[in-house]
Write a protein that holds these residues in place. Structure first.
Motif, short mmCIF file in Angstrom:
data_model
loop_
_atom_site.label_atom_id
_atom_site.label_comp_id
_atom_site.label_asym_id
_atom_site.label_seq_id
_atom_site.Cartn_x
_atom_site.Cartn_y
_atom_site.Cartn_z
N ILE A 1 17.43 18.06 -3.81
CA ILE A 1 19.89 18.35 -4.12
C ILE A 1 20.47 17.24 -2.79
CG2 ILE A 1 21.11 19.92 -3.32
CD1 ILE A 1 18.96 21.94 -3.53
N ALA A 2 21.35 16.78 -3.80
CA ALA A 2 22.56 15.80 -3.56
C ALA A 2 23.56 16.75 -2.83
CB ALA A 2 22.70 15.23 -4.90
N VAL A 3 24.04 16.56 -1.76
CA VAL A 3 25.21 16.90 -1.06
C VAL A 3 26.28 16.35 -0.98
CG1 VAL A 3 26.14 18.84 0.84
CG2 VAL A 3 24.28 19.25 -0.21
N LEU A 4 27.42 16.50 -1.78
CA LEU A 4 28.52 15.26 -1.52
C LEU A 4 29.33 16.22 -0.44
CD1 LEU A 4 29.32 14.67 -5.30
CD2 LEU A 4 27.03 13.97 -4.24
N GLY A 5 29.40 14.80 0.19
CA GLY A 5 30.48 14.87 1.55
C GLY A 5 29.78 15.56 2.64
N ALA A 6 30.06 15.00 4.20
CA ALA A 6 29.23 15.58 4.95
C ALA A 6 30.44 16.17 6.11
CB ALA A 6 28.55 14.61 5.99
N GLY A 7 31.56 16.61 5.35
CA GLY A 7 32.30 17.39 6.60
C GLY A 7 31.14 18.34 7.00
N ILE A 8 31.97 20.10 7.81
CA ILE A 8 31.47 20.85 8.50
C ILE A 8 30.95 21.89 6.75
CG2 ILE A 8 33.89 23.11 7.98
CD1 ILE A 8 30.50 22.90 10.41
N CYS A 9 31.04 21.51 6.17
CA CYS A 9 30.87 22.25 5.05
C CYS A 9 29.75 21.85 4.40
CB CYS A 9 31.75 22.50 3.39
SG CYS A 9 32.71 23.86 3.94
N GLY A 10 29.58 20.50 3.92
CA GLY A 10 28.35 19.55 3.56
C GLY A 10 27.04 19.59 4.60
N LEU A 11 27.75 19.80 6.07
CA LEU A 11 26.58 19.53 7.11
C LEU A 11 25.41 21.26 7.36
CD1 LEU A 11 28.20 17.64 10.15
CD2 LEU A 11 26.93 17.33 8.26
N VAL A 12 26.51 22.30 7.20
CA VAL A 12 25.88 23.74 6.64
C VAL A 12 25.07 23.60 5.82
CG1 VAL A 12 26.21 25.94 7.19
CG2 VAL A 12 27.84 24.53 8.69
N ALA A 13 26.04 23.32 4.53
CA ALA A 13 25.21 23.70 2.85
C ALA A 13 23.53 23.02 3.42
CB ALA A 13 25.60 23.56 2.00
N ALA A 14 24.27 21.32 3.86
CA ALA A 14 22.54 21.15 3.69
C ALA A 14 21.46 21.04 4.47
CB ALA A 14 22.84 19.33 4.19
N THR B 1 19.62 19.07 -8.39
CA THR B 1 21.05 20.18 -8.08
C THR B 1 21.98 18.90 -7.14
OG1 THR B 1 20.06 22.25 -8.07
CG2 THR B 1 21.91 21.95 -7.06
N VAL B 2 23.88 19.37 -7.94
CA VAL B 2 24.44 19.13 -7.22
C VAL B 2 25.40 19.29 -6.56
CG1 VAL B 2 26.72 16.65 -6.85
CG2 VAL B 2 24.49 16.16 -8.61
N LEU B 3 25.50 19.76 -4.78
CA LEU B 3 26.65 20.94 -4.34
C LEU B 3 27.47 19.78 -4.05
CD1 LEU B 3 27.51 22.91 -3.56
CD2 LEU B 3 25.95 23.13 -1.91
N CYS B 4 28.59 19.65 -4.56
CA CYS B 4 29.76 18.97 -4.41
C CYS B 4 30.98 19.86 -3.71
CB CYS B 4 31.02 18.87 -5.30
SG CYS B 4 32.33 18.03 -5.12
N THR B 5 30.78 19.25 -1.37
CA THR B 5 32.07 20.13 -0.91
C THR B 5 32.83 18.57 -0.38
OG1 THR B 5 30.80 18.96 0.76
CG2 THR B 5 29.17 20.61 -0.01
N LEU B 6 33.35 17.97 -1.49
CA LEU B 6 34.31 17.89 -1.26
C LEU B 6 35.22 17.84 -1.55
CD1 LEU B 6 33.18 14.44 -3.44
CD2 LEU B 6 33.22 14.46 -0.77
N PRO B 7 36.59 17.68 -0.17
CA PRO B 7 38.23 18.44 -0.31
C PRO B 7 38.68 18.30 -1.90
CG PRO B 7 37.96 16.49 1.37
CD PRO B 7 36.61 16.19 0.70
N ALA B 8 38.91 18.80 -2.32
CA ALA B 8 39.89 18.86 -3.62
C ALA B 8 40.19 17.92 -4.38
CB ALA B 8 41.45 19.96 -3.83
N HIS B 9 41.01 17.28 -3.61
CA HIS B 9 42.16 15.77 -3.90
C HIS B 9 41.41 14.93 -3.87
CE1 HIS B 9 42.10 15.48 0.57
NE2 HIS B 9 41.73 14.39 0.46
N LYS B 10 39.86 15.06 -3.08
CA LYS B 10 38.94 14.20 -4.00
C LYS B 10 38.03 14.25 -5.10
CE LYS B 10 39.07 11.74 0.55
NZ LYS B 10 39.40 10.44 0.74
N ILE B 11 38.12 15.04 -5.25
CA ILE B 11 37.09 15.20 -6.96
C ILE B 11 37.70 14.21 -7.34
CG2 ILE B 11 36.44 17.23 -8.27
CD1 ILE B 11 37.06 18.92 -6.69
#
Length: 449
Positions: A4-17, A261-271
């Motif tokens: 699984i690729a998690v896009l972004g390592a902010g709080i959402c990405g880190l918790v999901a990973a 699987t790809v889980l995108c946790t990036l901010p909306a303006h980065k999509i």
């Protein structure tokens, strides 16, 4: 086991990973910046500890966030906010008025006029609203009157969202209020009943850590050692024959790997900065990227304690729009938690811009410092210039739960239905509070899809 690729390592990405890794999956989190944590960060400058994003973590006793901290053995490291932080101020005229916390305190408070207090007596007799898309401003004005909107809700919204209540949809911005009206009709009587039900039960805790909130993201990153790549800007996500291909830049070299699987946790303006190839429903991707953001500048000032006459005996103060000021509010950061300023000094954190006055957030550093000091000087009675100053700018600060949120939520759902194993979460979908972000990340990483 899935890759699984998690896009972004902010709080959402880190918790999901972390959650995916604990479930036995092979996880790789890709972060475009040099550090993890996203908008969460704690920086030390000249003896001052600055929070560059969220300043507190509000933990309900039954929240997923408190369970996460307990699992990570972080609860025992956490520090509760100073009891003085229960006291909060709103500027009215030239005075900071303490926000009343009970009906009896409201009667004696100068925050509302006698007419506004009498208007509140009508609230228990008012019918329920019928508009599911009612703005927060309309909702509050209808139930509680215009003065409550102007001097209670408006400043609170500026403090949470840096926005205006006229732009917010009530059921998105404050769903619990709408739920109380729906289930109990009266906000006042319903609120009193809920308070009675909660009596004796554990209360929400306002927390941080001795070295700041970044402790949480740093610990998550440590737990994910070997599963995170920083300075890895994702360029392309492409549907493959089986699964997904993700292409990113690493050390000026393009790299591509395949994932289930790809889980995108990036901010909306980065999509929109990613090329999404062979993804069904491109229109929905465009809709997802259109969360409303306004710029906010966070302005920090340190003073010698004797140079600030106000006792700073609270969380801080907020400024209603009707006061026609140039700041949204100020946190008494060194009161809120210990260790935020050197001995004998205090730290003030002031917010400028937002939807109310976005152009002010873009002023030069010198102009911003001058503007904030001119605003604070008569309010807090400042007798000298600051001994420390710093600025953090957020060009796209907070995704608003406005009229576009329903479209974005529906778009995310359609994308996931039409593109198996492509998922999205983040503050633009789950909510802007840390507990909301954590809960959203756990939800999107809890199943195999």
């Amino acid at each position: 086991m899935s890759r699984i690729a998690v896009l972004g390592a902010g709080i959402c990405g880190l918790v999901a990973a972390r959650n995916l890794g604990l479930s036995g999956h092979d996880v790789l989190a890709l972060e475009a910046g040099p550090e993890t944590g996203g908008v969460m960060g704690s920086e030390k400058h000249d003896g001052y500890l600055l929070e560059i994003g969220p300043n507190t973590l509000a933990l309900r006793p039954d929240s997923a966030a408190i369970s996460l901290l307990a699992e990570m053995d972080l609860l025992e490291e956490a520090v509760d906010a100073n009891p003085k932080a229960d006291k909060r101020f709103v500027l009215r005229g030239e005075k900071l008025i303490s926000v009343p916390t009970s009906p009896s305190a409201l009667l004696g408070s100068g925050l509302l006029s006698l007419g506004a207090k009498l208007r509140l007596l009508l609230e228990p007799f008012l019918p329920r609203g019928k508009d599911p898309d009612e703005t927060l401003a309309a909702f509050v004005k209808r139930r509680l009157g215009k003065e409550v909107l102007d001097y209670a809700v408006d400043p609170f919204v500026s403090g949470v969202y840096a926005s205006k209540p006229e732009s917010m949809i009530a059921r998105h911005a404050f769903p619990k209020l709408v739920e109380i009206e729906k289930e109990r009709r009266s906000l006042i009587l319903g609120g009193m009943a809920l308070a009675k039900e909660r009596k004796g039960k554990p209360k929400t805790r306002l927390l941080s850590f001795p070295k700041g909130l970044a402790t949480l993201t740093q610990r998550l990153s440590q737990d994910l050692a070997g599963c995170i790549k920083t300075n890895a800007k994702v360029q392309k996500v492409r549907r493959a024959t089986a699964g997904w291909e993700v292409e990113w830049m690493e050390d000026e070299e393009s790299k591509t790997e395949c994932f289930d699987t790809v889980l995108c946790t990036l901010p909306a303006h980065k999509i929109a900065s990613i090329e999404w190839e062979k993804v069904n429903s491109q229109e929905d991707l465009n809709a997802l990227a259109k969360a409303t953001h306004y710029p906010v500048s966070v302005v920090y000032h340190g003073f010698r304690r004797e140079d600030v006459e106000h006792p700073l005996d609270g969380f801080g103060f907020l400024v209603p729009s009707k006061e026609n000021r140039s700041i949204l509010g100020t946190l008494f950061s060194s009161t809120l938690f210990a260790g935020r300023a050197p001995e004998g000094h205090v730290l003030l954190t002031t917010f400028v811009g937002g939807e109310r006055q976005p152009e002010l957030a873009e002023k030069s550093d010198d102009d911003l410092h001058r503007l904030v000091i001119e605003e604070l000087r008569p309010i807090l009675v400042l007798n000298d210039s600051p001994s420390f100053q710093h600025i953090r700018r957020w060009p796209q600060a907070i995704p608003l739960p406005d009229h576009s949120l329903d479209d974005r939520l529906a778009a995310a759902q359609r994308i996931e239905q039409r593109n198996p194993e492509l998922r999205f979460t983040g503050s633009h979908l789950a909510g802007v509070s840390l507990p909301d972000c954590i809960e959203g990340a756990l939800k999107q990483s809890s199943t195999d899809g």
